[in-house]
Design an enzyme around this catalytic site. Structure first.
Site, PDB file in Angstrom:
ATOM      1  CG  HIS A   1      60.108  72.905  37.984  1.00 11.51           C
ATOM      2  ND1 HIS A   1      58.969  72.155  38.182  1.00 11.51           N
ATOM      3  CD2 HIS A   1      59.673  74.183  37.875  1.00 11.51           C
ATOM      4  CE1 HIS A   1      57.906  72.946  38.174  1.00 11.51           C
ATOM      5  NE2 HIS A   1      58.315  74.182  37.978  1.00 11.51           N
TER       6      HIS A   1
ATOM      7  CG  ASP B   1      56.780  82.233  42.563  1.00 10.10           C
ATOM      8  OD1 ASP B   1      57.974  82.122  42.237  1.00 10.10           O
ATOM      9  OD2 ASP B   1      55.850  81.624  41.990  1.00 10.10           O
TER      10      ASP B   1
ATOM     11  CG  HIS C   1      55.953  78.752  32.261  1.00  7.40           C
ATOM     12  ND1 HIS C   1      55.462  79.987  32.618  1.00  7.40           N
ATOM     13  CD2 HIS C   1      57.271  78.940  31.981  1.00  7.40           C
ATOM     14  CE1 HIS C   1      56.439  80.873  32.562  1.00  7.40           C
ATOM     15  NE2 HIS C   1      57.538  80.274  32.163  1.00  7.40           N
TER      16      HIS C   1
ATOM     17  CG  HIS D   1      52.291  76.379  41.955  1.00  5.37           C
ATOM     18  ND1 HIS D   1      52.687  75.420  41.070  1.00  5.37           N
ATOM     19  CD2 HIS D   1      53.091  77.447  41.707  1.00  5.37           C
ATOM     20  CE1 HIS D   1      53.686  75.884  40.322  1.00  5.37           C
ATOM     21  NE2 HIS D   1      53.956  77.108  40.698  1.00  5.37           N
TER      22      HIS D   1
ATOM     23  CG  HIS E   1      51.258  80.323  40.159  1.00  4.31           C
ATOM     24  ND1 HIS E   1      51.524  80.591  41.479  1.00  4.31           N
ATOM     25  CD2 HIS E   1      52.457  80.381  39.517  1.00  4.31           C
ATOM     26  CE1 HIS E   1      52.827  80.777  41.641  1.00  4.31           C
ATOM     27  NE2 HIS E   1      53.418  80.678  40.453  1.00  4.31           N
TER      28      HIS E   1
ATOM     29  CG  ASP F   1      61.318  81.093  40.264  1.00  6.13           C
ATOM     30  OD1 ASP F   1      60.888  81.608  41.324  1.00  6.13           O
ATOM     31  OD2 ASP F   1      60.576  80.508  39.440  1.00  6.13           O
TER      32      ASP F   1
ATOM     33  CE1 TYR G   1      62.169  80.149  31.045  1.00 12.87           C
ATOM     34  CE2 TYR G   1      60.066  79.934  29.899  1.00 12.87           C
ATOM     35  CZ  TYR G   1      60.795  80.332  31.008  1.00 12.87           C
ATOM     36  OH  TYR G   1      60.145  80.936  32.064  1.00 12.87           O
TER      37      TYR G   1
ATOM     38  CG  ASP H   1      67.805  56.943  62.883  1.00 17.68           C
ATOM     39  OD1 ASP H   1      67.007  56.176  62.331  1.00 17.68           O
ATOM     40  OD2 ASP H   1      68.716  56.560  63.640  1.00 17.68           O
TER      41      ASP H   1
ATOM     42  CD  GLU I   1      55.204  82.121  37.109  1.00 19.80           C
ATOM     43  OE1 GLU I   1      56.280  81.557  36.899  1.00 19.80           O
ATOM     44  OE2 GLU I   1      54.442  81.836  38.054  1.00 19.80           O
TER      45      GLU I   1
ATOM     46  NE  ARG J   1      60.182  81.673  35.958  1.00 18.96           N
ATOM     47  CZ  ARG J   1      60.961  80.619  35.758  1.00 18.96           C
ATOM     48  NH1 ARG J   1      61.083  80.119  34.538  1.00 18.96           N
ATOM     49  NH2 ARG J   1      61.617  80.043  36.747  1.00 18.96           N
TER      50      ARG J   1
ATOM     51  CD  GLU K   1      57.273  83.817  39.498  1.00 13.81           C
ATOM     52  OE1 GLU K   1      58.394  83.281  39.535  1.00 13.81           O
ATOM     53  OE2 GLU K   1      56.209  83.214  39.765  1.00 13.81           O
TER      54      GLU K   1
HETATM   55  N1  GLY Z   1      58.660  79.149  41.448  1.00 17.37           N
HETATM   56  C1  GLY Z   1      57.645  78.381  40.857  1.00 17.37           C
HETATM   57  C2  GLY Z   1      56.815  79.190  39.981  1.00 17.37           C
HETATM   58  O1  GLY Z   1      57.237  80.235  39.539  1.00 17.37           O
HETATM   59  O2  GLY Z   1      55.691  78.868  39.710  1.00 17.37           O
HETATM   60 MN    MN Z   2      55.418  81.348  39.977  1.00 18.48          MN
HETATM   61 MN    MN Z   3      58.738  81.361  40.485  1.00 22.60          MN
END
Ligand code: GLY
Ligand code: MN
Ligand code: MN
Length: 417
Positions: A222, A250, A329, A340, A333, A239, A367, A20, A363, A385, A387
């Site tokens: 991810h 982000d 990637h 996003h 964004h 991240d 890798y 529940d 970012e 990374r 960012e």
């Molecule tokens: N944290 C997701 C991205 O960097 O797009």
């Molecule tokens: Mn991002």
């Molecule tokens: Mn991110």
């Protein structure tokens, strides 16, 4: 929307987690943006066709229900606090909407976003078509609400920027706390706890599930399992962004466990930082996101050749897209109420130039898989990374997350303490 138009914006449904117990409720960003309403079971009607420009259907006050699941804004609250011209109980929307839609020129709705709502709306339009014509016709046109609404959301007002700056500040506190608490032997989830403690201590929550990835886990973009130990001499990629009043930062930083990058880790870190500097230099009005990505990819591709991870010359590498093995990637964004965020990136294949008021992430990352790659052994399983979040301004950009350390020496000093 123009005159003689009406927009419908339903609330997001609640979702059961198990038994529940529900997931923590998060309002639909479009509804939040337009109205400030944060409860489920709601429908906003925004109109240029009627004196009543904003009508909200919502859960009425109910002493019994509120004893179980918390206070409700209620009909009076919708008028007094959200500025609605009128408010009605949510379960009356299907009965009252046909009169509001009658003879309206254009209906704006985001079809496909909530199929259950779409189904009810379509049935209601069908019923309008088959009833006595003197009661009025259904809207003459149906347009996608995402077009005008997401264009608004793409350009941040001063009030929105203040919220994003607060989110960036709390995010900075959380990343700094990770830098000072980082110790060999810690588990990934301990750093995740540090992040979420800082977010919640300052009245925020995570804007997305944080990624805390030790060593080769960082090569899973991810990664969310988060139960591995941080090994002395290894790396940890973090991240995570705080969400404040719906607006999220982000930010990614990659830290040396134990306080010193190895020679191989340093090479990758410096390369990613150099690629980010190249990307940031292009964050200004007139640049396009594909252009920034191409330049970032060029810097990374040359670096990958220099490191021995790719062979050939840089133009050939880029032409064949070989760098994508290590950088799979995008570079940017949009960012705002959604991590996003919404807004068109281009039209019919033609990329859209950046304009003042947009907020984007920057970012780049690299890798290196553990298996199946050439080049030095020491680079295998290294994932980095970096960012940041920037506001495009008339003269270039303002880095909203510049306070969070990323210079290699400073990161090392903070992580070594
Ligand atoms: N944290 C997701 C991205 O960097 O797009
Ligand atoms: Mn991002
Ligand atoms: Mn991110």
């Amino acid at each position: 929307m123009g005159p003689d138009a009406l927009a419908l914006v339903p609330a997001a449904p609640e979702h059961t987690r198990n038994g529940d117990a529900g997931y923590a409720y998060r309002a639909d960003s479009d509804l939040l943006y337009l109205t400030g309403h944060t409860e489920p079971d709601a429908l906003a009607v925004i109109s240029t066709a009627s004196e009543q420009d904003f009508v909200l259907f919502l859960r009425p006050r109910d002493a019994f229900a509120e004893t179980w699941s918390g206070r409700r804004l209620g009909l009076e609250g919708a008028v007094a606090r959200l500025g609605a011209a009128a408010a009605h109980p949510f379960d009356e929307w299907e009965a009252l909407l046909p009169a509001m839609l009658a003879d309206v020129g254009t209906l704006y709705v985001k079809l496909g976003a909530q199929p259950a709502f779409d189904q009810k709306l379509v049935a209601l339009l069908g019923a309008m078509r088959s009833r006595a014509k003197w009661k009025g016709h259904p809207p003459g046109r149906i347009e996608d609400l995402g077009e005008p609404l997401h264009e608004l959301r793409l350009f941040k007002s001063d009030a929105e920027l203040a919220l994003l700056e607060r989110a960036a500040h709390v995010t900075d506190l959380a990343h700094r706390a990770c830098m000072s608490e980082l110790r060999p032997g810690m588990k990934e989830y301990e750093l995740q706890a540090t992040l979420e403690y800082q977010f919640r201590k300052h009245g925020c929550e995570p804007g997305y599930v944080p990624i805390v990835a030790a060593d080769a886990n960082a090569t899973v973009l991810h990664y969310h399992q988060g139960r591995d130990a941080l090994v002395n001499g290894g790396l940890v990629l973090i991240d995570a962004g705080a969400e404040h009043e719906g607006y999220t930062a982000d930010v990614t930083r990659t830290l040396p466990v134990g306080g010193a990058f190895s020679a191989a880790q340093r090479d990758v870190y410096d390369l990613v930082l150099k690629a980010q500097a190249a990307a940031l230099a292009l964050c200004k009005p007139g640049s396009t996101i594909p252009q920034i990505h191409a330049e970032t990819s060029r810097v990374l591709a040359q670096g990958l050749i220099d490191l021995g991870l790719l062979t050939g010359d840089v133009d050939e590498v880029l032409r064949e897209g070989k760098q994508r093995r290590y950088y799979m990637h995008g570079t940017n964004h949009y960012l705002g109420l959604d991590v996003h965020d919404v807004g068109r990136y281009g039209h019919k294949g033609k990329p859209r130039p950046l304009e003042p008021g947009m907020v984007i992430t920057v970012e780049p990352g690299l890798y290196v898989p553990q298996e199946g790659v050439v080049g030095p052994e020491a680079l295998r399983g290294v994932g980095v990374r970096i960012e940041d979040d920037v506001l495009i301004t008339a003269s270039g950009h303002r880095n909203l997350t510049a306070a969070t350390p990323k210079a290699r020496e400073e990161i090392e000093a903070r992580c070594a303490r």
